[in-house]
Each structure stands twice: as C-alpha cells, then as structure tokens.
Design an enzyme around this catalytic site. Structure first.
Site, mmCIF file in Angstrom:
data_model
loop_
_atom_site.group_PDB
_atom_site.id
_atom_site.type_symbol
_atom_site.label_atom_id
_atom_site.label_comp_id
_atom_site.label_asym_id
_atom_site.label_seq_id
_atom_site.Cartn_x
_atom_site.Cartn_y
_atom_site.Cartn_z
ATOM 1 N N ASP A 85 10.433 131.757 3.689
ATOM 2 C CA ASP A 85 9.398 131.182 4.539
ATOM 3 C C ASP A 85 9.581 131.859 5.897
ATOM 4 O OD1 ASP A 85 8.255 129.681 6.619
ATOM 5 O OD2 ASP A 85 8.332 127.830 5.473
ATOM 6 N N LYS A 114 15.488 117.063 1.561
ATOM 7 C CA LYS A 114 16.663 117.412 2.371
ATOM 8 C C LYS A 114 17.928 116.674 1.938
ATOM 9 C CE LYS A 114 13.805 118.869 6.182
ATOM 10 N NZ LYS A 114 13.343 118.771 7.534
ATOM 11 N N ASP A 135 2.891 131.041 4.894
ATOM 12 C CA ASP A 135 4.124 131.566 5.516
ATOM 13 C C ASP A 135 5.081 132.212 4.524
ATOM 14 O OD1 ASP A 135 3.195 130.446 7.790
ATOM 15 O OD2 ASP A 135 4.652 128.828 7.905
#
Length: 370
Positions: free
Chosen positions: A228, A172, A121
């Site tokens: 991405d 994250k 991707d």
C-alpha cells in the site's frame, strides 16, 4: 472502448476506489491528486488501468470525490490510448469503501458478469486473470486477494480454511493469529449490490463479515510483492519491491551504465552528469537533470527536478521541478513538494517541505516545513 465486442468479454468491468484527499502522501498531493502522482515514472492509477486492460477489462469506473476535474482531463487521454472506457462516479460526500459500489449500482448491474474492485493505493503484480478464474471456480459471491505481511498488527487479518473459504476477520491483532491480510483487490458477483446502500459504509467492517458468516466469501493468496503506497515510507518500500520485480520480469527496462548500482529506472529524457553514483533502488523521471558527483539511493526524483553537483540523497522523494543545491544532504524520508528550492550545503533529515518553498537553513529533525 473495444468496439462492439466489449460486452462479450468476461470480467469486463472494474471499480477503483479513488476517493480520499491523499493526506498521507502530502506534500505531493497538495499539487496533484494522489492517483496521478508518478510511481516508477507512471501515475499510480495507470499501473492499475494497464493491468486491468491486459486482463480483458473494457470498462473502468473511478469512484471519485476530490479534485476530479484534473484527473478526468489527464486520465481520458490515457484511457483512449489503452482502449478502455472510463466512467467517473462522483461522490458528493465520502462514502467509505462500500458506498461507492451502491452509487455505481446501475452501471455495475448492467451485466450479470462479476466485476473487480480495488483500492487506488495498491501496487503489486495484479493477478486479475487468475483471480477471475478462481472466483468462477468456487462459485460464491466474492473473492478477496490476501497477501503475507511481516507486521500483521498494522492491518486487518483474514482467517480462512484450507478450501479458501473465509471464516472471520481480526482488525489489527495484538497477538499473532495469521500473517495474511486483505490486499485491497476483490472480485464480486453483482448480487453483492443488494447488500449495500448509498451511504458511508465500510466494506471491510460492515459487508465482508456478513458474507463470511454465509460462506459467500473466499480468499486467494497473492504471489509476489504487494504494498500500500499511500504514504512516503511505504511509497519508497513499494518502489524497491517494484524495481526488484521489474529486474526479474523485464530487466531491459532498467538502466545500466557507469555509476549505476542495482535496480535503477531512468526516463530517457533525464540527464546524468559524470562521477555520479545512482542506486540501488532509484527512479529518475522525465527532464530531470543530475549534475556531476551526485549520490542518490532509495529515492524517487520526479519530472523536471534538478540535483546540483555533489549532493547526497537517501530515502527521499523529490517533487516536480525542485532544485536541490550543491553539497546538499537529504535523508530520512525527506519529501519535497512541487517547486521547492534547497540552497547549497543544506542538511534535511525527514523534512516534509510544502510546495513553492525555499529552504535556506538546515532541518536536522523530522518535521513539516511550511
């Protein structure tokens, strides 16, 4: 294949992680496997294959699990043109981001040279040559390409020292620790294969932290853009970045002429009517017909689509062979699957329309249209 010298080229092999159903890029992936969806008028995967071949790669393994037949057929032709050997490695169950390496162990172990691994991707200025040089210079087991992002909290952050040696990963992060993230492009020595079994395994969560603890993993910072492009919003952002990069490097590939504004890529077979305003940041595919008085910005129009007169499109992906009627307004990351018909004077805001539908009523709120 590049003839008998193929085995003497350094960095000869790569593995591309193609698995996955492409659910984030629906409705386009309901018709076409995600790696074959055209990004800037070329299948996503072809951008990667060309960059690998330019870096001296002679063998590319595609780790596939879904709709492989269609991919094999189309990619074999491209591979022959490029002079690269394509090997399809079939997963019977999804093996995550590390399992496919173990599955292809026999092929990857055939040489002691390092090999590239990348997610299918990713779009960027692929730095394969620099990556290989950097990797050989530090002499450890693996190198990850890292890139700067605006919102690190959406990604896994990579922490490393001034030499590039990776110390840890934070998934994250809610507080700012760094804005450098894993860009999904790697180079490894074959010894990494001893760490991985043929089972569903995450390379990011299960393999990299152990390598980092042993000081076997380095980071190389990526120059230039990165995205991405696995979902429509990011696909369009990636297109804008790619066209900007094209302007800097190969501006002759971009289109110019009456009504063209900013960076616009147009296939030579497309037809554009009078009084149109196209751009900035538009890609128009082969055999597309754009009638008079149309305004398009920040959008991708795929092969064979027709946009009728006086329609207005902003932040859209129009699928293959769609017909958009007259005086239509599409905006808000609207994605039309293959062969969708939008009747005249319709407004769609953020609609995701499944293939082969006909839209006869406006869609003012973002939704999936079955």
């Amino acid at each position: 294949m590049c003839g008998s010298n193929a085995n003497t080229i350094t960095g000869t092999r790569a593995l591309i992680l193609v698995g996955g159903y492409g659910t984030r890029l629906r409705p386009l992936t309901l018709s076409t496997p995600k790696p074959l969806v055209e990004f800037a008028n070329k299948p996503i995967l072809l951008h990667q294959l060309e960059a690998l071949v330019n870096a001296g790669c002679s063998q590319v393994i595609l780790a596939v699990s879904y709709r492989a037949e269609q991919m094999e057929k189309e990619l074999k032709i491209e591979a022959e043109k490029l002079g690269v050997e394509l090997i399809f490695s079939h997963e019977t169950e999804p093996l995550g981001t590390a399992g496919p390496l173990a599955l292809a162990k026999n092929i990857l172990n055939a040489s002691s040279e390092p090999f590239f691994v990348l997610n299918s991707d990713v779009i960027c200025d692929f730095p394969f040559k620099q990556l290989e040089q950097y990797h050989r210079a530090h002499g450890k087991e693996g190198t990850i390409v890292v890139t700067k992002v605006e919102e690190p909290s959406k990604y896994g952050v990579v922490l490393y020292d001034e030499t590039g040696c990776i110390k840890s990963f934070i998934e994250k992060p809610q507080e700012f620790v760094s804005n450098k993230i894993n860009a999904g492009i790697y180079i490894f020595n074959p010894s990494i294969l001893e760490r991985i079994e043929v089972r569903p395994t995450s390379i990011e969560k299960e393999i990299f932290p152990v390598m980092a603890e042993q000081n076997q993993l380095f980071a190389m910072e990526l120059a230039g853009f990165w995205m991405d492009i696995g979902q429509p919003k990011d696909f369009l952002t990636g297109m804008c970045l790619y066209l900007t990069s094209l302007r800097q490097k190969q501006s002759s590939k971009l289109h110019s002429g009456p009504g063209i504004v900013g960076n616009v890529l147009v296939d030579p077979s497309a037809k554009i009517g009078n009084g149109c305003r196209i751009g900035p940041n538009v890609t128009i595919g082969p055999d597309v017909v754009i009638e008079d008085g149309v305004c398009i910005k920040r959008s991708t129009i795929l092969k064979g689509a027709i946009i009728k007169s006086h329609s207005w499109l902003d932040s859209c992906i129009v699928g293959w062979r769609c017909v958009v009627g007259r005086w239509v307004r599409l905006e808000g990351i609207t994605v039309l699957g293959e062969d969708v018909i939008v009747k005249d004077e319709i407004y769609i805001n953020g609609g995701q329309v499944l293939p082969h539908k006909s839209i006869a009523a406006s869609v003012p709120e973002p939704q999936i249209i079955m």
